[in-house]
Design an enzyme around this catalytic site. Structure first.
Site, mmCIF file in Angstrom:
data_model
loop_
_atom_site.group_PDB
_atom_site.id
_atom_site.type_symbol
_atom_site.label_atom_id
_atom_site.label_comp_id
_atom_site.label_asym_id
_atom_site.label_seq_id
_atom_site.Cartn_x
_atom_site.Cartn_y
_atom_site.Cartn_z
ATOM 1 N N HIS A 130 22.694 20.201 37.857
ATOM 2 C CA HIS A 130 23.632 20.859 38.769
ATOM 3 C C HIS A 130 25.034 20.340 38.461
ATOM 4 O O HIS A 130 25.701 19.735 39.306
ATOM 5 C CB HIS A 130 23.257 20.603 40.232
ATOM 6 C CG HIS A 130 23.845 21.592 41.192
ATOM 7 N ND1 HIS A 130 23.111 22.242 42.150
ATOM 8 C CD2 HIS A 130 25.119 22.057 41.343
ATOM 9 C CE1 HIS A 130 23.890 23.053 42.851
ATOM 10 N NE2 HIS A 130 25.129 22.950 42.378
ATOM 11 N N GLU A 175 23.312 27.757 37.952
ATOM 12 C CA GLU A 175 24.513 28.566 37.765
ATOM 13 C C GLU A 175 25.203 28.313 36.426
ATOM 14 O O GLU A 175 26.345 27.834 36.372
ATOM 15 C CB GLU A 175 25.499 28.327 38.918
ATOM 16 C CG GLU A 175 24.938 28.749 40.268
ATOM 17 C CD GLU A 175 25.981 28.686 41.389
ATOM 18 O OE1 GLU A 175 27.105 28.197 41.139
ATOM 19 O OE2 GLU A 175 25.680 29.127 42.506
ATOM 20 N N ASN A 310 21.490 32.446 43.941
ATOM 21 C CA ASN A 310 22.576 31.928 44.754
ATOM 22 C C ASN A 310 23.516 33.095 45.057
ATOM 23 O O ASN A 310 24.181 33.605 44.147
ATOM 24 C CB ASN A 310 23.339 30.829 44.015
ATOM 25 C CG ASN A 310 22.480 29.603 43.757
ATOM 26 O OD1 ASN A 310 21.347 29.516 44.228
ATOM 27 N ND2 ASN A 310 23.008 28.651 43.008
#
Length: 819
Positions: A130, A175, A310
């Site tokens: 992350h 992401e 997300n």
């Protein structure tokens, strides 16, 4: 089965049996302990040390101190009834150098956390990456280097070997679009590079890391594996409220191209084993294809069990002939990124719950082989602690709206298996520091005290009933508080208004009922014991409300929110025409409001003077024409907070002082021919900034070079072309507004001039887009939201009989790559 369960069944929008309810955090945002137990530096540690990179100069060194307080946080999760907790493992805590020896103490922490979760009956969902890449790997090229993907696979093995017997659900990278395009392309996230070439290379290597990580997890016997993507439906402004609208060919092409970049770049490669042809053409044109090796797509295309989604807001675009590419989306020439016309969060992100429904249904239709899990969904709002409560009704409404959208998607066939709210805790919000709060649990970052917000209590009920009430909950009324406390309505109103004739025992009883019911006072409750209307007029010149002013919405939103927090009712009044101005004058003069916040357009206007002659207190946001300017600290970027008397109160930023600081910054960098793109000549703010520019040059014996714009990007383009034609040798430009400065960047790029090597550029305002310019724009930070809050404080003080005064707030130069 109990009678309550039977009753709830008919009253509940139930989610499927086994639906997973949980929350999520990320290591760098919550853990702290950045220098403990052998942890190495990450790219975010380094990025936070860069001046101007993070709002307020904040860092994640302490964050929420989750490293030491994890047991307390797990108890909070258990109290909320959560079934899952998504956390991330900090790579530099496990492998300080990103490769080589494992740090046992780092893995010890995650072992303790996992064991604590399991003992509480909470499933640990581990995210392996992350965004906190070890700095040692970044020094060797980071995600632009292919080798980093192989180091990630080795790190994956080390973590799974230690925790794989207890962690069933694993997530590889989080992401990758954000890591690649905001970190390597835009420079607003770590590591802070600004290269579209590097962004596309980093994106591919992050996907390769995902594929290699899945292979390593499968070989180790992992049971459930996911990839987590930030996904957004791409639509035009008209489609936000009319999804079935047929688009023009130009708009359809724009939507398809952006969808390819933000969604299909990752979905098609991971789930279909191929990049879209349209994407490859863009990548080839910008970065070449040499970094994509034979066999890479086969390695990326590994079977996974879940797709983590997300979702925060849609991506809203339309055809925009002649516009340069959005730097966050290389290859988007001739496309306008408009944003949705909808209410926004404190981040300025439009709230569009239907976008989640559309996204989930599309994913299940296009990629039916993988289950779906909402891994992040939440919102930042400006929370206020009141006693032991945080009445965050906006956040509750946001979450409820998105959960209703998720339920609708399930009914339409989406294979959605769970929902993890972002975030469990208020935390370090990356480039925004600690200024934005996403948590359902409030964190006092000084004391580290945790406090469940109303949204957390609401979420606990959702978890308990595995669904939502079919009818949206109604806010409690004054009458209900009075009935619960056993007193009259007027007594409740007196307590709310702080009247002194109520006994301490009665006051305690009423406040207990207020807190128990979550009652939020309104103007009707307050007006029972006062002659005031408790209504404030927010008066806006109509031309400004519809013009190109990116600071306008944030100022109005901040003022309205502050007034509502003070228990005031807000009446928005436009005053763009002579008739509407007369109506405003009559309305205020008749005493229908207790005060006026005038969002001044800072040009010659009789309205401020007329309103100041009424008996109603008025505070102008922005110095009106004709009002005396407060003195600024010449040559200083930081003006002390100051007040003076005057017939009309106003709040403004130190426009002149900010301009002086900007020009002196350029001169200190060796610039000798500093031009200015001035704002409209009838704008008071532009006049002050022009004066500061001239004063700074005069003290250095330099001549002024001025072109005029109107605060718009297009006027900046036209002014910059004029300046280059008049003086090709200029080496710096100061613009009175960020949009004009960004227009100047466009012209300099087109003319082959390098920024800042050939020409340095500085703007004014520090709008959000300034961070995403290429290169990121050095600018003067003018605290727009702080101005709104100061205006509200001045007005409330005057309403209570305080003096008429004005305030100038300090400005400061935020140094980025354009200078």
């Amino acid at each position: 089965m109990t009678a309550t369960t039977i009753a709830n069944r008919g009253q509940t929008l139930a989610f499927p049996a086994g639906f997973v309810w949980g929350s999520a955090t990320a290591a760098y945002q919550v853990e702290g302990a950045a220098r403990e137990d052998g942890r190495g530096d990450s790219i975010w540690d380094s990025f936070c040390r860069r001046p101007g990179a993070i709002v307020g100069g904040h860092t994640g060194e302490t964050a929420c101190d989750h490293y030491h307080r994890y047991a307390e946080d797990v108890r909070l999760m258990k109290a909320l009834g959560l079934a899952a907790y998504r956390f991330s493992v900090a790579w530099p805590r496990v492998q300080p150098d990103g490769s080589g020896p494992i740090n046992p103490a780092g893995l010890d922490f995650y072992e303790r956390l996992v064991d604590e979760l399991l003992a509480a009956g909470i499933a640990p969902y581990a995210t392996l990456y992350h965004w906190d890449l070890p700095q040692a790997l970044e020094d060797r090229g980071g995600w632009t280097a292919r080798d980093t993907a192989y180091r990630f696979a080795e790190y994956t093995v080390a973590v799974h070997d230690r925790l794989g017997d207890r962690v069933s659900t694993w997530m590889t990278v989080n992401e990758p679009w954000v890591s690649a395009f905001l970190g390597y392309g835009m420079g607003v996230h770590a590591p802070g590079l600004t290269s579209s070439v590097d962004a596309f290379r980093a994106s591919h290597h992050l996907l390769l890391a995902h594929g290699l990580g899945v292979q390593a997890l499968r070989a180790g016997g992992a049971r459930e594996i996911a990839l987590t993507l930030n996904l957004a439906p791409v639509m035009t402004p008209a489609q936000v409220n009319d999804p079935g609208l047929v688009l023009s060919p130009a708009d359809a092409e724009a939507v398809g191209r952006v969808d390819c970049l933000i969604n299909r770049q990752f979905l098609d490669s991971a789930l279909r084993g191929a990049y879209p042809e349209q994407l490859l053409k863009i990548v080839d044109r910008i970065a070449g294809l040499g970094h994509i090796h034979d066999g890479d797509l086969a390695a990326i295309h590994q079977p996974i069990d879940l797709l983590g989604i997300n979702y925060y807001t849609p991506c809203v675009v339309r055809s925009g002939p002649g516009l340069p590419a959005n730097p966050a989306y290389p290859g988007t020439e001739d496309i306008e990124f408009t944003g949705a016309y909808a209410p926004t969060t404190a981040m300025g992100w439009p709230i569009v719950p239907t976008g989640l429904s559309e996204l989930l249904v599309r994913l299940s239709h296009d990629y039916p082989e993988v289950g779906l899990l909402v891994t992040e969904n939440g919102a930042a709002f400006d929370d206020t602690v009141s006693g032991d409560r945080v009445h965050d009704a906006d956040r509750t409404a946001f979450l409820e709206g998105h959960l209703r959208a998720a339920h609708s998607a399930i009914e339409a066939g989406a294979d959605l298996r769970g929902y993890l709210v972002w975030s469990l805790l208020d935390n370090f919000e990356w480039a925004e520091g600690y200024n934005k709060r996403f948590g359902i649990v409030h964190v006092d970052f000084d004391s580290q005290r945790r406090l469940l917000k109303d949204s957390a209590l609401w979420y606990r009920e959702v978890v308990q009933r595995n669904g939502l009430r079919k009818e949206r909950p109604r806010r409690p009324t004054l009458e209900e508080v009075a009935a619960r406390a056993g007193v009259s309505r007027s007594t409740v109103s007196r307590v709310i208004n702080g009247q002194g004739m109520v006994s301490g025992e009665v006051r305690e009883t009423v406040m207990h009922a207020v807190n128990e019911l979550g009652y939020v006072p309104n103007s009707a409750a307050r007006s029972l014991v006062t002659r005031r209307t408790d209504t404030i007029a927010l008066v806006v010149p109509g031309t400004q409300a519809t013009g190109e002013d990116p600071l306008f919405s944030s100022v109005v939103r901040a003022a309205a929110h502050a007034l509502e927090e003070a228990g005031k009712q807000v009446t928005l009044m436009l005053a763009g025409s002579p008739a509407s101005r007369r109506r405003v004058e009559q309305y205020v003069s008749a005493g229908h409001v207790d005060g006026v916040v005038l969002v001044s357009n800072r040009v010659a206007d009789h309205l401020p003077g007329v309103l100041s002659r009424t008996d109603t207190p008025v505070v102008s946001l922005g110095r009106p024409a004709g009002a005396a300017a407060l003195p600024y600290a010449a040559g200083s970027a930081a003006l002390p907070y100051s007040t003076v008397g005057g017939a009309l109160s106003y709040v403004d930023a130190d426009n002149a002082g900010g301009a002086v600081a900007a020009v002196e910054h350029l001169l200190a960098r060796g610039r000798r021919r500093v031009a200015m793109i001035c704002g409209p000549v009838d704008s008071v703010a532009a006049q002050d900034r022009l004066q500061g520019y001239r004063d700074a040059l005069r003290r250095d014996d330099r001549r002024s070079i001025v072109a005029v714009g109107d605060y718009s990007r297009m006027s900046g383009i036209e002014a910059m072309r004029q300046l280059l034609e008049d003086d090709p040798a200029l080496d710096a430009v100061f613009a009175a507004g960020d949009l004009m400065a960004m227009g100047a960047l466009t012209v300099l790029y087109e003319s082959g001039r390098r920024v800042p090597d050939d020409v340095a550029v500085v703007g004014f305002g520090d709008i959000e887009a300034a961070r995403y310019a290429i290169p990121p724009l050095t600018t003067v930070h003018a605290p727009a939201s702080d101005q709104a809050l100061a205006a509200v404080r001045l007005l409330l003080r005057q309403i209570d009989g305080g003096p008429v005064s004005s305030v100038i707030l300090p400005t400061e130069v935020v140094i980025r790559h354009s200078s």
